[in-house]
Design a protein around this motif. Structure first.
Motif, PDB file in Angstrom:
ATOM      1  N   GLY B  42       0.773  -1.237   0.000  1.00 31.26           N
ATOM      2  CA  GLY B  42       0.000   0.000   0.000  1.00 31.26           C
ATOM      3  C   GLY B  42       0.799   1.279   0.000  1.00 31.26           C
ATOM      4  O   GLY B  42       0.240   2.360   0.195  1.00 31.26           O
ATOM      5  N   SER B  43       2.120   1.179  -0.225  1.00 27.17           N
ATOM      6  CA  SER B  43       2.929   2.405  -0.258  1.00 27.17           C
ATOM      7  C   SER B  43       2.965   3.041  -1.645  1.00 27.17           C
ATOM      8  O   SER B  43       3.677   4.010  -1.851  1.00 27.17           O
ATOM      9  CB  SER B  43       4.373   2.110   0.153  1.00 27.17           C
ATOM     10  N   ALA B  44       2.234   2.479  -2.604  1.00 28.44           N
ATOM     11  CA  ALA B  44       2.258   2.952  -3.994  1.00 28.44           C
ATOM     12  C   ALA B  44       3.687   3.004  -4.526  1.00 28.44           C
ATOM     13  O   ALA B  44       4.117   3.951  -5.152  1.00 28.44           O
ATOM     14  CB  ALA B  44       1.590   4.322  -4.131  1.00 28.44           C
ATOM     15  N   ALA B  45       4.454   1.946  -4.233  1.00 26.67           N
ATOM     16  CA  ALA B  45       5.856   1.930  -4.643  1.00 26.67           C
ATOM     17  C   ALA B  45       6.178   0.780  -5.587  1.00 26.67           C
ATOM     18  O   ALA B  45       7.262   0.737  -6.145  1.00 26.67           O
ATOM     19  CB  ALA B  45       6.756   1.831  -3.413  1.00 26.67           C
ATOM     20  N   CYS B  46       5.263  -0.176  -5.755  1.00 27.58           N
ATOM     21  CA  CYS B  46       5.661  -1.389  -6.480  1.00 27.58           C
ATOM     22  C   CYS B  46       4.834  -1.666  -7.725  1.00 27.58           C
ATOM     23  O   CYS B  46       5.266  -2.416  -8.588  1.00 27.58           O
ATOM     24  CB  CYS B  46       5.584  -2.588  -5.545  1.00 27.58           C
ATOM     25  N   ALA B  47       3.638  -1.097  -7.832  1.00 28.86           N
ATOM     26  CA  ALA B  47       2.752  -1.306  -8.992  1.00 28.86           C
ATOM     27  C   ALA B  47       2.362  -2.772  -9.186  1.00 28.86           C
ATOM     28  O   ALA B  47       2.171  -3.210 -10.317  1.00 28.86           O
ATOM     29  CB  ALA B  47       3.387  -0.733 -10.267  1.00 28.86           C
ATOM     30  N   THR B  48       2.250  -3.542  -8.094  1.00 25.21           N
ATOM     31  CA  THR B  48       1.835  -4.941  -8.225  1.00 25.21           C
ATOM     32  C   THR B  48       0.434  -5.200  -7.656  1.00 25.21           C
ATOM     33  O   THR B  48       0.085  -6.331  -7.330  1.00 25.21           O
ATOM     34  CB  THR B  48       2.842  -5.913  -7.580  1.00 25.21           C
ATOM     35  N   CYS B  49      -0.373  -4.134  -7.523  1.00 24.33           N
ATOM     36  CA  CYS B  49      -1.785  -4.311  -7.152  1.00 24.33           C
ATOM     37  C   CYS B  49      -2.657  -3.678  -8.230  1.00 24.33           C
ATOM     38  O   CYS B  49      -3.795  -3.297  -7.985  1.00 24.33           O
ATOM     39  CB  CYS B  49      -2.084  -3.711  -5.779  1.00 24.33           C
ATOM     40  N   HIS B  50      -2.078  -3.583  -9.435  1.00 21.57           N
ATOM     41  CA  HIS B  50      -2.764  -2.982 -10.584  1.00 21.57           C
ATOM     42  C   HIS B  50      -4.048  -3.740 -10.913  1.00 21.57           C
ATOM     43  O   HIS B  50      -4.044  -4.962 -10.964  1.00 21.57           O
ATOM     44  CB  HIS B  50      -1.775  -3.038 -11.771  1.00 21.57           C
ATOM     45  N   CYS B  51      -5.159  -3.007 -11.085  1.00 20.28           N
ATOM     46  CA  CYS B  51      -6.428  -3.614 -11.503  1.00 20.28           C
ATOM     47  C   CYS B  51      -7.134  -2.698 -12.497  1.00 20.28           C
ATOM     48  O   CYS B  51      -6.836  -1.511 -12.581  1.00 20.28           O
ATOM     49  CB  CYS B  51      -7.364  -3.823 -10.300  1.00 20.28           C
ATOM     50  N   TYR B  52      -8.072  -3.300 -13.235  1.00 21.64           N
ATOM     51  CA  TYR B  52      -8.916  -2.523 -14.149  1.00 21.64           C
ATOM     52  C   TYR B  52     -10.272  -2.304 -13.475  1.00 21.64           C
ATOM     53  O   TYR B  52     -10.989  -3.268 -13.187  1.00 21.64           O
ATOM     54  CB  TYR B  52      -9.079  -3.262 -15.476  1.00 21.64           C
ATOM     55  N   ARG B  84      -6.012   1.336 -12.350  1.00 18.39           N
ATOM     56  CA  ARG B  84      -5.696   2.017 -11.086  1.00 18.39           C
ATOM     57  C   ARG B  84      -4.824   1.093 -10.240  1.00 18.39           C
ATOM     58  O   ARG B  84      -4.809  -0.120 -10.436  1.00 18.39           O
ATOM     59  CB  ARG B  84      -6.989   2.332 -10.282  1.00 18.39           C
ATOM     60  N   LEU B  85      -4.118   1.697  -9.286  1.00 24.39           N
ATOM     61  CA  LEU B  85      -3.493   0.863  -8.252  1.00 24.39           C
ATOM     62  C   LEU B  85      -4.556   0.652  -7.182  1.00 24.39           C
ATOM     63  O   LEU B  85      -5.050   1.632  -6.596  1.00 24.39           O
ATOM     64  CB  LEU B  85      -2.269   1.568  -7.658  1.00 24.39           C
ATOM     65  N   SER B  86      -4.889  -0.599  -6.915  1.00 24.05           N
ATOM     66  CA  SER B  86      -6.013  -0.851  -6.000  1.00 24.05           C
ATOM     67  C   SER B  86      -5.696  -0.406  -4.570  1.00 24.05           C
ATOM     68  O   SER B  86      -6.603  -0.209  -3.772  1.00 24.05           O
ATOM     69  CB  SER B  86      -6.416  -2.329  -6.044  1.00 24.05           C
ATOM     70  N   CYS B  87      -4.421  -0.202  -4.254  1.00 24.31           N
ATOM     71  CA  CYS B  87      -4.078   0.268  -2.898  1.00 24.31           C
ATOM     72  C   CYS B  87      -4.449   1.738  -2.700  1.00 24.31           C
ATOM     73  O   CYS B  87      -4.497   2.226  -1.575  1.00 24.31           O
ATOM     74  CB  CYS B  87      -2.596   0.058  -2.591  1.00 24.31           C
ATOM     75  N   GLN B  88      -4.680   2.445  -3.827  1.00 20.82           N
ATOM     76  CA  GLN B  88      -4.975   3.875  -3.728  1.00 20.82           C
ATOM     77  C   GLN B  88      -6.477   4.157  -3.832  1.00 20.82           C
ATOM     78  O   GLN B  88      -6.888   5.313  -3.827  1.00 20.82           O
ATOM     79  CB  GLN B  88      -4.219   4.647  -4.828  1.00 20.82           C
TER      80      GLN B  88
END
Lengths: 393, 106
Positions: B42-52, B84-88
Motif C-alpha cells: 500500500g505504499s504505492a511503490a511497487c505497482a503490483t496491485c494494478h487492476c482494471y 488504477r493501483l487498487s491500494c490507492q
C-alpha cells in the motif's frame, strides 16, 4: 502446538559468507524460523513466511531500541514504523518517482555510464567492479542525493564505513572510529549544500527533504541521507555485476536479450532474484507469535533472508539457475511491505535499462576470462567482488 | 457494506462485501483473491496491485494522483484508461456493485 525455534550450530560463519545458498536450503527445509549460531540470529528463509511477516509490522517491527544503525547513523526511517516512517518516506518519494526518473535522472545516468565505458573502451580488458560498477553507482548516488564536490571514491568509502559500523556487533574500536569519521564527513557535505537546495528546489533527495510538505528537520536529514548512502550504493553496484555475470554465463539468454530490448527488464529482475544484493535484513518480534508452526517470542530478533526466499524451491523452479525467461512472478529482492525499496525504480532504470545494455552494445564480444574467474562474496550483502572480463578492440 | 466483484484474469468471479474505509487492495488480500500481489503493502511503490476498474464508477473512485499515474506507466500488464493501483482506491458506499478486473500479470 507450535515448536520452539530449532538451533543449527554446525555451520561456520565463513561458509555463510562464501556460499549461503546450500545453508539456506537446509534451513528452509528444517523450519520456518531457525536460530543459526554462526549468525547469532533467528533466520526466516521461506518466501511465504517473509511475506506474512512483512504484512504485519505491528507484530514484526522495524524499530529497534538497541539498533546499531541508529547508533551509527541516527534515527533513520528504516528503523521506524507506521506514520513516523510514512511521513519521512513521503518527503523523499518525489525524487524516486518513475516520472522523475524518466524526465530527469535517466539522462544523467546515461552521461555517467557513457563516460565510464568510453574510459575503458580501448583497453580490451578490465575488472568491471572498479572500472564500471563501483564508480557508476557512486556517481549516480552523488547526483541523486544532490551532493557537490564529493568524489566517487569518498562516497564509496563513507558507504562502506557506515555499513561496517552498522554491523559492528563485536564493538571493534577501529571500525567504530571509521564509522564516526564517515558520519562527520557526510554531515559536513550536507551542510555545504543544504541552503542551496532550499533556495533552488530540484529533483535531488536533499531538495525533496527540505522542500517537502512536511520538511525533515536537520536531524532527520542527516540520519536519512546516511541510510541512503549506506544502503543505496552497493545494491546498484552489485546488480550491475550480477546481471552482467548472469548474461555472460548464459550465452543463449544473452543472445535473446540482445535481439529483443524488451527483455532487459526481465533480465534485471532475474539478476536480483538470483543474487539478491541485500540478502538479509532484521525485524523485531513485538509479541509472542506463531510462524508456520514455530513459536516466536516477544523480543526475539529475527533476520529475514530474502536471498534465501528468492531461491525457495517451493516457489521458483530450478531456483539456483539464472533464467530470464522463467515464468514472471514477484521476488523479494526489494523487500516487501511499507519498507519496500524506495530506490527500486531508480535501480531498474539505471541498471536494467541504461548501464548493462550500454555495456553489451559498446564492448564487442564481451566475455568472461577463464584464467580469472569472477568472485562472489557475502550473505547480508552479497554480490560479485571481482568480475574480470575481456572484449575485442 | 458495499459489495465488490473481483474478476480474475481467468474469468472467475468473486463477489465480496467490503469494509468502508479500507483500500480495495486490502480487501482483495483479506479475501485471498488471486492475482493481487501488493508487494509494498500500500505504499504505492511497487505497482503490483494494478487492476482494471469498472469505468462506470470512475467518478465515485476519484481522480488518479500524480505519483499513482507515474507508477501505472510501469505495470507488468498494459495500462488502460480504467487502470488504477487498487491500494490507492478507498472503499465507499458509492462503490457498491462495482466490478474490478485483475490483470494477467503483476
Amino acid at each position: 502446538m507450535a515448536h520452539a525455534v530449532p538451533v543449527v550450530s554446525d555451520i561456520a560463519f565463513s561458509d555463510l559468507l562464501a556460499d549461503p545458498y546450500p545453508i539456506y536450503k537446509r534451513l528452509r527445509d528444517l523450519a520456518s524460523a531457525v536460530y543459526l549460531d554462526a549468525a547469532r540470529l533467528t533466520l526466516v528463509t521461506r518466501f511465504d513466511d517473509i511475506m506474512t511477516i512483512e504484512r504485519d509490522s505491528e507484530t514484526f517491527a522495524s524499530s529497534n531500541p538497541g539498533s546499531l544503525v541508529n547508533k551509527v547513523m541516527g534515527h533513520t526511517m528504516m528503523r521506524k514504523d507506521g506514520e513516523a516512517h510514512a511521513m519521512e518516506r513521503r518527503a523523499i518519494e518525489v525524487s524516486f518517482r518513475p516520472g522523475t526518473i524518466k524526465s530527469h535522472w535517466a539522462a544523467q545516468f546515461e552521461a555517467i555510464s557513457d563516460r565510464l565505458i568510453s574510459d575503458i573502451e580501448s583497453q580490451g580488458e578490465a575488472d568491471l567492479f572498479d572500472a564500471l560498477a563501483a564508480p557508476m553507482a557512486s556517481l549516480a548516488l552523488i547526483e541523486l542525493l544532490g551532493l557537490k564536490d564529493v568524489s566517487w571514491q569518498t562516497l564509496a568509502r563513507w558507504s562502506q564505513a557506515l555499513m561496517d559500523g552498522a554491523g559492528n556487533y563485536s564493538g571493534d574500536p577501529e571500525i567504530s572510529t571509521r564509522a564516526t569519521d564517515a558520519a562527520a564527513g557526510v554531515d559536513a557535505a550536507i551542510d555545504a549544500v543544504l541552503a542551496w537546495h532550499r533556495q533552488n528546489p530540484n529533483p535531488a533527495v536533499l531538495s525533496s527533504m527540505v522542500n517537502a510538505e512536511n520538511p525533515m528537520n536537520p536531524e532527520q536529514i542527516r540520519a536519512n541521507i546516511k541510510v541512503i548512502i549506506g544502503g543505496g550504493l552497493n545494491e546498484p553496484r552489485d546488480s550491475i555485476l550480477s546481471l552482467t555475470l548472469g548474461l555472460l554465463s548464459n550465452p543463449s539468454q544473452l543472445a535473446e536479450v540482445m535481439a529483443s530490448r524488451d527483455l532487459w527488464p526481465l533480465a534485471f529482475e532475474e539478476a536480483v532474484r538470483w543474487i539478491s544484493p541485500i540478502g538479509m535484513y532484521p525485524r523485531r518480534v513485538t509479541r509472542d507469535a506463531e510462524l508456520s508452526g514455530v513459536q516466536l517470542r516477544a523480543g526475539d530478533q529475527i533476520g529475514l533472508c530474502v536471498g534465501a526466499a528468492n531461491r525457495d524451491d517451493r516457489r521458483f523452479e530450478n531456483p539456483d539457475s539464472f533464467d530470464l525467461l522463467r515464468p514472471k512472478q514477484p521476488h523479494l529482492a526489494f523487500g516487501a511491505g511499507p519498507h519496500f525499496c524506495a530506490g527500486a525504480w531508480v535501480a531498474r532504470q539505471m541498471v536494467g535499462r541504461i548501464v548493462v545494455p550500454m555495456l553489451f552494445s559498446r564492448l564487442k564480444n564481451l566475455r568472461l576470462r577463464p584464467d580469472e574467474p569472477a568472485r562472489i562474496h557475502g550473505w547480508v550483502f552479497r554480490g560479485p567482488v571481482s568480475l574480470p572480463v575481456a572484449w575485442d578492440v | 457494506m458495499p459489495t465488490i466483484t473481483f474478476i480474475t484474469a481467468g474469468g472467475k468471479e468473486h463477489a465480496v462485501t467490503a469494509e468502508i474505509g479500507r483500500s480495495v487492495m486490502e480487501i482483495a488480500l483479506e479475501k485471498s483473491i488471486p492475482g493481487v500481489v501488493a508487494e509494498c503493502n500500500g505504499s504505492a511503490a511497487c505497482a503490483t496491485c494494478h487492476c482494471y476498474f469498472d469505468p462506470a464508477y470512475s467518478e465515485a473512485i476519484g481522480p488518479i494522483g500524480e505519483h499513482e499515474s507515474d507508477m501505472l506507466d510501469f505495470t507488468a500488464s498494459p495500462r488502460r484508461p480504467e487502470s488504477r493501483l487498487s491500494c490507492q482506491v478507498r472503499v465507499t458506499d458509492t462503490l457498491d456493485g462495482m466490478t474490478v478486473c485483475i490483470p494477467a500479470m503483476q
